[in-house]
Design a protein around this motif. Sequence first.
Motif, PDB file in Angstrom:
ATOM      1  N   GLN A   1       0.837  -1.193   0.000  1.00  0.00           N
ATOM      2  CA  GLN A   1       0.000   0.000   0.000  1.00  0.00           C
ATOM      3  C   GLN A   1       0.877   1.251   0.000  1.00  0.00           C
ATOM      4  O   GLN A   1       2.106   1.185   0.118  1.00  0.00           O
ATOM      5  CB  GLN A   1      -0.932  -0.013   1.206  1.00  0.00           C
ATOM      6  N   ASP A   2       0.244   2.413  -0.108  1.00  0.00           N
ATOM      7  CA  ASP A   2       0.986   3.662  -0.172  1.00  0.00           C
ATOM      8  C   ASP A   2       1.489   4.089   1.202  1.00  0.00           C
ATOM      9  O   ASP A   2       0.985   3.644   2.239  1.00  0.00           O
ATOM     10  CB  ASP A   2       0.109   4.769  -0.757  1.00  0.00           C
ATOM     11  N   VAL A   3       2.478   4.972   1.181  1.00  0.00           N
ATOM     12  CA  VAL A   3       3.048   5.550   2.399  1.00  0.00           C
ATOM     13  C   VAL A   3       2.629   7.009   2.480  1.00  0.00           C
ATOM     14  O   VAL A   3       2.845   7.773   1.525  1.00  0.00           O
ATOM     15  CB  VAL A   3       4.581   5.440   2.407  1.00  0.00           C
ATOM     16  N   ARG A   4       2.016   7.376   3.599  1.00  0.00           N
ATOM     17  CA  ARG A   4       1.627   8.780   3.807  1.00  0.00           C
ATOM     18  C   ARG A   4       2.751   9.501   4.528  1.00  0.00           C
ATOM     19  O   ARG A   4       3.290   9.015   5.528  1.00  0.00           O
ATOM     20  CB  ARG A   4       0.333   8.869   4.606  1.00  0.00           C
ATOM     21  N   LEU A   5       3.105  10.662   4.013  1.00  0.00           N
ATOM     22  CA  LEU A   5       4.085  11.535   4.657  1.00  0.00           C
ATOM     23  C   LEU A   5       3.300  12.573   5.446  1.00  0.00           C
ATOM     24  O   LEU A   5       2.655  13.447   4.869  1.00  0.00           O
ATOM     25  CB  LEU A   5       4.970  12.182   3.585  1.00  0.00           C
ATOM     26  N   GLY A   6       3.325  12.458   6.763  1.00  0.00           N
ATOM     27  CA  GLY A   6       2.433  13.249   7.587  1.00  0.00           C
ATOM     28  C   GLY A   6       2.926  14.625   7.977  1.00  0.00           C
ATOM     29  O   GLY A   6       2.160  15.424   8.502  1.00  0.00           O
ATOM     30  N   GLY A   7       4.179  14.933   7.752  1.00  0.00           N
ATOM     31  CA  GLY A   7       4.715  16.218   8.189  1.00  0.00           C
ATOM     32  C   GLY A   7       5.664  16.043   9.354  1.00  0.00           C
ATOM     33  O   GLY A   7       5.994  14.911   9.710  1.00  0.00           O
ATOM     34  N   GLY A   8       6.090  17.132   9.941  1.00  0.00           N
ATOM     35  CA  GLY A   8       5.802  18.515   9.622  1.00  0.00           C
ATOM     36  C   GLY A   8       6.527  19.043   8.394  1.00  0.00           C
ATOM     37  O   GLY A   8       7.067  18.263   7.592  1.00  0.00           O
ATOM     38  N   PRO A   9       6.577  20.367   8.272  1.00  0.00           N
ATOM     39  CA  PRO A   9       7.096  20.984   7.054  1.00  0.00           C
ATOM     40  C   PRO A   9       8.543  20.627   6.737  1.00  0.00           C
ATOM     41  O   PRO A   9       8.893  20.471   5.570  1.00  0.00           O
ATOM     42  CB  PRO A   9       6.938  22.484   7.326  1.00  0.00           C
TER      43      PRO A   9
END
Length: 215
Positions: free
Chosen positions: A145-153
């Motif tokens: 499945q995909d990988v979410r990049l949650g942050g921060g900036p």
Amino acid sequence: MSDVRVHNFAISLDGFATGAGQAPNAPFGHAGERLHEWMFTTRFWYEMGGTRGGSAGADHAFAAMHGSGIGAEIMGAGKFGPPGWQDDPDYKGAWGANPPFHTPVFVLTHRPRPSIEMEGGTTFHFLDAPPAEALDTAREAAGGQDVRLGGGPTVVRDFLAEGLVDHMHVVQVPILLGRGVRLWDGLESLEEAYDIEAVSTPSGVTHLTFTAKRR
């Protein structure tokens, strides 16, 4: 190969994704909740809280893309907790016993600690690793499945600089913060690597979607 995605990442008109003065009772510093007010009236937000209600318009549609097909998340130390959390060995993040991720979450920190298994399928793992190495680890855990990049900036900026982000949803909010941590610093000519679309909604925000150009 699974994609790396950024969703619901709010910034001010002058590019700040968090304000100055972050603290336990002010995770976004002097910005307060102003960067995210657009989301609080959406059906997505109500459903996240386990209740019914909220609007089902364009803001909801963009926000609801956040979770579909995600198998793991990467976040920075500043998203996991306020400055100084590394000094508290019992700190388990800012989301209570059942965090909203429900996947393995890889927290990038120069001071790793043992993994923490939470309710609802979230397990926090702590890595001291550069972006590409952290992504390899997260992809393995995501199981296709995909990988979410949650942050921060800072984390999002580092992954963008290395060309590791496939899809990014940025929400430009019509406020000026003047100080804090900016997203765009050092990313000159980023638009050359992405197809960019903009959609403005009645809430006053503009949803910017960046889709990596395939070479």
